[in-house]
Design a protein around this motif. Structure first.
Motif, mmCIF file in Angstrom:
data_model
loop_
_atom_site.group_PDB
_atom_site.id
_atom_site.type_symbol
_atom_site.label_atom_id
_atom_site.label_comp_id
_atom_site.label_asym_id
_atom_site.label_seq_id
_atom_site.Cartn_x
_atom_site.Cartn_y
_atom_site.Cartn_z
ATOM 1 N N GLU A 1 0.829 -1.208 0.000
ATOM 2 C CA GLU A 1 0.000 0.000 0.000
ATOM 3 C C GLU A 1 0.864 1.259 0.000
ATOM 4 O O GLU A 1 0.577 2.222 -0.734
ATOM 5 N N ASN B 1 2.324 1.794 -3.410
ATOM 6 C CA ASN B 1 1.321 2.303 -4.344
ATOM 7 C C ASN B 1 1.040 3.791 -4.120
ATOM 8 O O ASN B 1 0.813 4.535 -5.076
ATOM 9 N N GLU C 1 -3.955 1.814 -11.673
ATOM 10 C CA GLU C 1 -5.212 1.103 -11.430
ATOM 11 C C GLU C 1 -5.003 -0.408 -11.419
ATOM 12 O O GLU C 1 -5.621 -1.126 -10.631
ATOM 13 N N LYS D 1 -3.605 -1.379 -8.171
ATOM 14 C CA LYS D 1 -4.653 -1.431 -7.151
ATOM 15 C C LYS D 1 -5.461 -2.723 -7.250
ATOM 16 O O LYS D 1 -5.846 -3.301 -6.224
ATOM 17 N N GLU E 1 -5.680 -5.465 -4.332
ATOM 18 C CA GLU E 1 -6.982 -5.881 -3.797
ATOM 19 C C GLU E 1 -7.130 -7.399 -3.839
ATOM 20 O O GLU E 1 -7.661 -8.013 -2.903
#
Length: 223
Positions: A99, A102, A173, A176, A180
């Motif tokens: 995280e 990112n 994206e 991400k 996830e």
């Protein structure tokens, strides 16, 4: 900056172009160093596959379309597997590292100035942090060893060079989505997302390969 970092950066940024001969003596003069650290740096770069030996000295490695396809095919298999294993083995600390990487990646993208080498270095560096965090979370030291052999930094750097702002945000994206999937422990989804991410990078390099060659030719003519 030591000899290794100086020469490697020059290769990555395209100052030392593919096919260019690198001689210990001229490099030593340029960096105001003895030939010993130059020789050691060249040995390390040769081991990493960035230069190839000649009868006298070495030259910067040239990558063909087939080289790029093979390198990215291996990366896809290895990093896809790493992502799937990260989804199984990740810890909360691993997730925090991904995280954070990112967040740094998004900040670097927002600061980016097209064709600016310092901006580009920041983006490549934090992108690498994200990928390394995934490999670490896979809990398999052998994956790290093999991936380090196929992630050719100059190719990665040049792929980012041609990204526009929209494409960089698309890359974020996908990061991400991968994160996830790993967070949700969806190993197959993580593998598939990483596969597509790597293949998009490959396609981008192949699309612009001729333009990269032309830039290198212009640099050679300008000498």
């Amino acid at each position: 900056m030591d000899a290794y970092e100086f020469i490697k950066d020059a290769i990555i940024e395209g100052k030392f172009v593919p096919g260019m001969r690198l001689a210990e003596e001229s490099l030593a003069k340029e960096m105001n160093l003895s030939r010993t650290p130059i020789r050691e740096a060249i040995k390390q770069l040769e081991a990493e596959g960035l230069v190839i030996p000649l009868k006298r000295g070495v030259s910067v490695r040239h990558f063909t379309k087939e080289d790029i396809r093979q390198i990215y095919d291996l990366r896809t298999l290895l990093e896809g597997y790493a992502a799937s294993q990260a989804a199984i083995h990740r810890t909360e600390d691993d997730l925090l590292k991904m995280e954070k990487a990112n967040v740094l990646y998004e900040e670097a993208i927002n600061r980016n100035v097209e064709s600016d080498m310092d901006s580009l270095k920041d983006i490549v560096e934090v992108n690498q942090k994200f990928h390394e965090a995934i490999v670490a979370a896979s809990n398999n030291e052998h994956i790290h060893f093999h991936i380090s052999k196929v992630v050719v930094v100059p190719i990665v750097f040049r792929s980012f060079y041609w990204y526009n702002s929209f494409q960089l945000k698309q890359s974020l994206e996908v990061h991400k989505t991968i994160l996830e999937a790993i967070k949700s422990r969806e190993s197959e989804r993580a593998r598939i997302a990483m596969h597509e991410h790597i293949y998009q990078g490959r396609d981008h390099v192949l699309k612009h390969l001729e333009q990269i060659k032309n830039i290198h030719l212009l640099k050679e003519e300008g000498k």
